[in-house]
Enzyme design. Structure first.
Site, PDB file in Angstrom:
ATOM      1  N   ARG A 133       0.854  -1.203   0.000  1.00 17.21           N
ATOM      2  CA  ARG A 133       0.000   0.000   0.000  1.00 17.21           C
ATOM      3  C   ARG A 133       0.875   1.234   0.000  1.00 17.21           C
ATOM      4  O   ARG A 133       1.702   1.412   0.887  1.00 17.21           O
ATOM      5  CB  ARG A 133      -0.900   0.000   1.242  1.00 17.21           C
ATOM      6  CG  ARG A 133      -1.939   1.122   1.245  1.00 17.21           C
ATOM      7  CD  ARG A 133      -2.794   1.133   2.511  1.00 17.21           C
ATOM      8  NE  ARG A 133      -3.855   2.122   2.424  1.00 17.21           N
ATOM      9  CZ  ARG A 133      -3.650   3.436   2.638  1.00 17.21           C
ATOM     10  NH1 ARG A 133      -2.424   3.893   2.926  1.00 17.21           N
ATOM     11  NH2 ARG A 133      -4.649   4.300   2.537  1.00 17.21           N
ATOM     12  N   HIS A 136       0.065   7.867   2.066  1.00 19.85           N
ATOM     13  CA  HIS A 136       0.810   8.814   2.899  1.00 19.85           C
ATOM     14  C   HIS A 136       1.273   8.139   4.183  1.00 19.85           C
ATOM     15  O   HIS A 136       2.385   8.385   4.673  1.00 19.85           O
ATOM     16  CB  HIS A 136      -0.082  10.013   3.260  1.00 19.85           C
ATOM     17  CG  HIS A 136      -0.248  10.992   2.157  1.00 19.85           C
ATOM     18  ND1 HIS A 136      -1.426  11.156   1.470  1.00 19.85           N
ATOM     19  CD2 HIS A 136       0.623  11.859   1.591  1.00 19.85           C
ATOM     20  CE1 HIS A 136      -1.283  12.098   0.551  1.00 19.85           C
ATOM     21  NE2 HIS A 136      -0.063  12.546   0.593  1.00 19.85           N
ATOM     22  N   SER A 245       8.705  -8.522 -20.046  1.00 18.89           N
ATOM     23  CA  SER A 245       7.421  -8.537 -19.330  1.00 18.89           C
ATOM     24  C   SER A 245       6.567  -9.663 -19.882  1.00 18.89           C
ATOM     25  O   SER A 245       6.440  -9.819 -21.100  1.00 18.89           O
ATOM     26  CB  SER A 245       6.692  -7.206 -19.522  1.00 18.89           C
ATOM     27  OG  SER A 245       7.502  -6.138 -19.106  1.00 18.89           O
ATOM     28  N   CYS A 260       6.229  -9.996 -28.861  1.00 21.13           N
ATOM     29  CA  CYS A 260       6.858 -10.491 -27.625  1.00 21.13           C
ATOM     30  C   CYS A 260       7.465 -11.883 -27.774  1.00 21.13           C
ATOM     31  O   CYS A 260       8.593 -12.136 -27.363  1.00 21.13           O
ATOM     32  CB  CYS A 260       5.821 -10.502 -26.502  1.00 21.13           C
ATOM     33  SG  CYS A 260       5.017  -8.936 -26.260  1.00 21.13           S
ATOM     34  N   GLY A 285       0.510  -7.726 -19.880  1.00 20.29           N
ATOM     35  CA  GLY A 285      -0.300  -6.621 -20.387  1.00 20.29           C
ATOM     36  C   GLY A 285       0.185  -5.258 -19.954  1.00 20.29           C
ATOM     37  O   GLY A 285      -0.582  -4.368 -19.629  1.00 20.29           O
ATOM     38  N   ASP A 318       1.093   2.723 -19.676  1.00 22.64           N
ATOM     39  CA  ASP A 318       2.029   1.663 -19.297  1.00 22.64           C
ATOM     40  C   ASP A 318       2.151   1.679 -17.776  1.00 22.64           C
ATOM     41  O   ASP A 318       2.627   2.632 -17.202  1.00 22.64           O
ATOM     42  CB  ASP A 318       3.414   1.919 -19.953  1.00 22.64           C
ATOM     43  CG  ASP A 318       4.329   0.703 -19.824  1.00 22.64           C
ATOM     44  OD1 ASP A 318       5.258   0.573 -20.652  1.00 22.64           O
ATOM     45  OD2 ASP A 318       4.104  -0.118 -18.895  1.00 22.64           O
ATOM     46  N   ARG A 320       3.850  -0.291 -15.845  1.00 20.20           N
ATOM     47  CA  ARG A 320       4.972  -1.062 -15.301  1.00 20.20           C
ATOM     48  C   ARG A 320       5.945  -0.236 -14.463  1.00 20.20           C
ATOM     49  O   ARG A 320       6.156   0.925 -14.706  1.00 20.20           O
ATOM     50  CB  ARG A 320       5.740  -1.741 -16.447  1.00 20.20           C
ATOM     51  CG  ARG A 320       4.961  -2.856 -17.103  1.00 20.20           C
ATOM     52  CD  ARG A 320       5.694  -3.402 -18.293  1.00 20.20           C
ATOM     53  NE  ARG A 320       5.710  -2.458 -19.408  1.00 20.20           N
ATOM     54  CZ  ARG A 320       6.326  -2.700 -20.560  1.00 20.20           C
ATOM     55  NH1 ARG A 320       7.008  -3.817 -20.734  1.00 20.20           N
ATOM     56  NH2 ARG A 320       6.294  -1.821 -21.547  1.00 20.20           N
ATOM     57  N   LYS A 346      12.526   1.715 -20.390  1.00 22.03           N
ATOM     58  CA  LYS A 346      13.113   0.672 -19.542  1.00 22.03           C
ATOM     59  C   LYS A 346      14.526   1.101 -19.118  1.00 22.03           C
ATOM     60  O   LYS A 346      14.918   0.913 -17.970  1.00 22.03           O
ATOM     61  CB  LYS A 346      13.219  -0.651 -20.314  1.00 22.03           C
ATOM     62  CG  LYS A 346      11.956  -1.480 -20.318  1.00 22.03           C
ATOM     63  CD  LYS A 346      12.234  -2.868 -20.886  1.00 22.03           C
ATOM     64  CE  LYS A 346      10.945  -3.602 -21.122  1.00 22.03           C
ATOM     65  NZ  LYS A 346      11.127  -4.913 -21.757  1.00 22.03           N
TER      66      LYS A 346
HETATM   67  N1  LIG Z   1      -2.070  -3.453 -22.324  1.00 22.96           N
HETATM   68  C1  LIG Z   1      -1.493  -4.030 -23.406  1.00 22.96           C
HETATM   69  N2  LIG Z   1      -0.339  -4.728 -23.216  1.00 22.96           N
HETATM   70  C2  LIG Z   1       0.205  -5.282 -24.326  1.00 22.96           C
HETATM   71  C3  LIG Z   1      -0.368  -5.205 -25.608  1.00 22.96           C
HETATM   72  N3  LIG Z   1       0.421  -5.907 -26.475  1.00 22.96           N
HETATM   73  C4  LIG Z   1       1.465  -6.391 -25.720  1.00 22.96           C
HETATM   74  N4  LIG Z   1       1.307  -6.002 -24.442  1.00 22.96           N
HETATM   75  C5  LIG Z   1       2.185  -6.232 -23.292  1.00 22.96           C
HETATM   76  O1  LIG Z   1       3.333  -5.423 -23.469  1.00 22.96           O
HETATM   77  C6  LIG Z   1       4.408  -5.996 -22.751  1.00 22.96           C
HETATM   78  C7  LIG Z   1       5.608  -6.063 -23.684  1.00 22.96           C
HETATM   79  O2  LIG Z   1       6.678  -6.399 -22.864  1.00 22.96           O
HETATM   80  P1  LIG Z   1       8.190  -6.227 -23.328  1.00 22.96           P
HETATM   81  O3  LIG Z   1       8.353  -6.766 -24.692  1.00 22.96           O
HETATM   82  O4  LIG Z   1       9.060  -6.763 -22.250  1.00 22.96           O
HETATM   83  O5  LIG Z   1       8.449  -4.650 -23.306  1.00 22.96           O
HETATM   84  P2  LIG Z   1       8.329  -3.584 -24.431  1.00 22.96           P
HETATM   85  O6  LIG Z   1       7.631  -2.414 -23.838  1.00 22.96           O
HETATM   86  O7  LIG Z   1       7.768  -4.187 -25.656  1.00 22.96           O
HETATM   87  O8  LIG Z   1       9.827  -3.128 -24.724  1.00 22.96           O
HETATM   88  P3  LIG Z   1      11.011  -4.020 -25.371  1.00 22.96           P
HETATM   89  O9  LIG Z   1      11.980  -4.230 -24.263  1.00 22.96           O
HETATM   90  O10 LIG Z   1      11.573  -3.179 -26.476  1.00 22.96           O
HETATM   91  O11 LIG Z   1      10.406  -5.292 -25.852  1.00 22.96           O
HETATM   92  C8  LIG Z   1       3.917  -7.357 -22.261  1.00 22.96           C
HETATM   93  O12 LIG Z   1       3.504  -7.264 -20.898  1.00 22.96           O
HETATM   94  C9  LIG Z   1       2.694  -7.627 -23.142  1.00 22.96           C
HETATM   95  O13 LIG Z   1       1.723  -8.434 -22.514  1.00 22.96           O
HETATM   96  C10 LIG Z   1      -1.582  -4.457 -25.746  1.00 22.96           C
HETATM   97  O14 LIG Z   1      -2.124  -4.292 -26.840  1.00 22.96           O
HETATM   98  N5  LIG Z   1      -2.092  -3.876 -24.617  1.00 22.96           N
HETATM   99 MG   LIG Z   2      -3.483  10.661   2.206  1.00 22.49          MG
HETATM  100 MG   LIG Z   3       8.593  -5.961 -26.509  1.00 20.03          MG
HETATM  101 ZN   LIG Z   4       2.933  -9.493 -26.392  1.00 13.76          ZN
END
Ligand SMILES: Nc1nc2c(ncn2[C@@H]2O[C@H](COP(=O)(O)OP(=O)(O)OP(=O)(O)O)[C@@H](O)[C@H]2O)c(=O)[nH]1
Ligand SMILES: [Mg+2]
Ligand SMILES: [Mg+2]
Ligand SMILES: [Zn+2]
Length: 396
Positions: A133, A136, A245, A260, A285, A318, A320, A346
């Site tokens: 969590r 504050h 990811s 990916c 995602g 994003d 992350r 990243k």
């Molecule tokens: N929300 C969402 N996530 C997506 C989509 N397509 C792919 N992803 C997610 O994007 C992420 C891609 O992860 P990575 O390949 O490690 O990171 P990146 O941002 O592509 O950067 P790179 O290191 O260049 O690959 C994963 O968590 C996928 O599930 C989408 O259309 N929507």
């Molecule tokens: Mg507060």
């Molecule tokens: Mg990627």
């Molecule tokens: Zn993907």
């Protein structure tokens, strides 16, 4: 001394000089609180909190600490962690002087609830695990600890002239007027990650794969409690590192909607050849989770792009955070990397957590007619460095 330790040392001196911090929650509450160490608070600071803060005057302590001393929670139907408000001493309890005495008494760990009167005029809050969590309460208590104070903070929301607590402009004017330091909870989180060892190696086993033989490593993870893991191939010098990811559709189902799966295969081949580490982050995602990603896909089937779909669903484009990746690298004894990525965010994120990226190595996945618009959005809206036309992997 690291920059971070310098920041914390300065902050300690700042509090000891008798000034409160303005701590801003820019994500969840979008509010700013005054924060000050409970062990230091005096009548004039309470008066300042009441006059210029105007919110609820609260004293925060770790939940376990309060429970072990007999303090008890108030009933709640939405999860707020308020405990019974208290007074120390036999006055009316509300004066600035008395509220300061109550805060300092609570900051004396030996004092049990039997030495306090309740209900009183100082609201008690139990802070929880900062990894779970990031409010504050949690961030102020962790900040007290990192600055070398006891884990007890006094906080109050800051309301503007109209009583609105969501006015960042007002906060910066107030900080300027009284020459106060401001920090965001995100800043405190970063210092917390840099100051604490939250992820440790748990088990290591041999994993023969089609790409070669790796060690697979699991971790005890008190940073976000997720089952991130790593594949390691012994390396020389600065290791080649892929921070990947999770993408079930791409990584497991060979989906062509993204790149990916092909990135994962390519990264494993390169790491097998050069030596290095693949960190598999459970951030499906872009950390919105698989089912939400499928909802995002549904919106994309109706014409939104991958950025717009996340936002439409109420997420950041994003979500992350790479704190876990930085701690996994440190657990593996790595603080310099050659990073396999096309994503400059990243690189920046890792460096903010103390990892030096000596080289960014492009990692092109397959470009297909199914993912070319997704990749174009990543270039145009997320700043990814992918030369789609130039990529050898095009089979449109
Ligand atoms: N929300 C969402 N996530 C997506 C989509 N397509 C792919 N992803 C997610 O994007 C992420 C891609 O992860 P990575 O390949 O490690 O990171 P990146 O941002 O592509 O950067 P790179 O290191 O260049 O690959 C994963 O968590 C996928 O599930 C989408 O259309 N929507
Ligand atoms: Mg507060
Ligand atoms: Mg990627
Ligand atoms: Zn993907």
């Amino acid at each position: 001394m690291s920059i971070e330790l310098g920041i914390l040392k300065d902050l300690r001196e700042y509090f000891l000089s008798g000034k409160p911090l303005i701590l801003i929650d820019e994500n969840r509450e979008k509010e700013g609180d005054f924060v000050y160490p409970a062990e230091l608070i005096d009548e004039s600071m309470v008066e300042f909190f009441v006059r210029y803060g105007k919110g609820l005057f609260c004293l925060v302590a770790p939940e376990g600490d309060l429970l072990s001393r007999g303090f008890f929670k108030l009933p709640t139907n939405y999860g707020a962690n308020y405990f019974i408000p208290i007074d120390f001493g036999d006055g009316t309890g509300i004066s600035a002087y008395e509220r300061a005495v109550t805060c300092r008494a609570l900051a004396n760990r030996d004092k049990k609830i039997s030495e306090f009167r309740y209900p009183g005029h100082v609201m008690l809050i139990g802070s929880q695990d900062f990894s779970k969590r990031r409010g504050h309460s949690e961030s102020s208590v962790e900040l007290m600890k990192m600055c070398g104070f006891k884990p007890y903070s006094v906080i109050v929301e800051i309301l503007n002239e109209r009583g609105d607590s969501h006015d960042f402009d007002y906060l910066s004017k107030l900080a300027e007027k009284f020459e106060l330091k401001t920090m965001s909870i995100k800043d405190v989180w970063r210092l917390y990650v840099l100051s604490n060892e939250l992820i440790k190696i748990k088990s290591t086993a041999k994993l023969p794969t089609e790409y070669g033989i790796f060690e697979i490593v699991s971790f005890d993870n008190k940073l976000d409690y997720k089952e991130h893991f790593a594949l390691v191939k012994r390396w020389q010098g600065v290791p080649l590192v892929r921070i990947h990811s999770e993408c079930v559709t791409g990584d497991c189902l060979s989906s062509l909607r993204c790149d990916c799966g092909s990135q994962l295969g390519k990264a494993l081949k390169m790491i097998e050849k050069d030596g290095g580490v693949l960190i598999y982050l459970r951030q499906e995602g872009r950390d919105i989770g698989l089912s939400a990603k499928i909802s995002a896909y549904e919106l994309q089937d109706k014409g939104l792009d991958t950025y717009e779909a996340n936002v439409k669903l109420g997420f950041k484009p994003d979500q992350r955070d790479y704190a876990a990746a930085s701690q996994i690298l440190k657990a593996l004894g790595i603080d310099k990397v050659r990073l396999l990525t096309n994503n400059p965010n990243k690189v920046k994120a890792l460096e903010s957590y103390g990892i030096s990226v000596v080289e960014r190595v492009s990692l092109y996945g397959k470009v297909t007619k199914f993912n070319v618009s997704y990749l174009k959005t990543k270039v145009e809206k997320f700043g990814h460095l992918i030369e789609i036309e130039g990529s050898k992997e095009v089979n449109l």
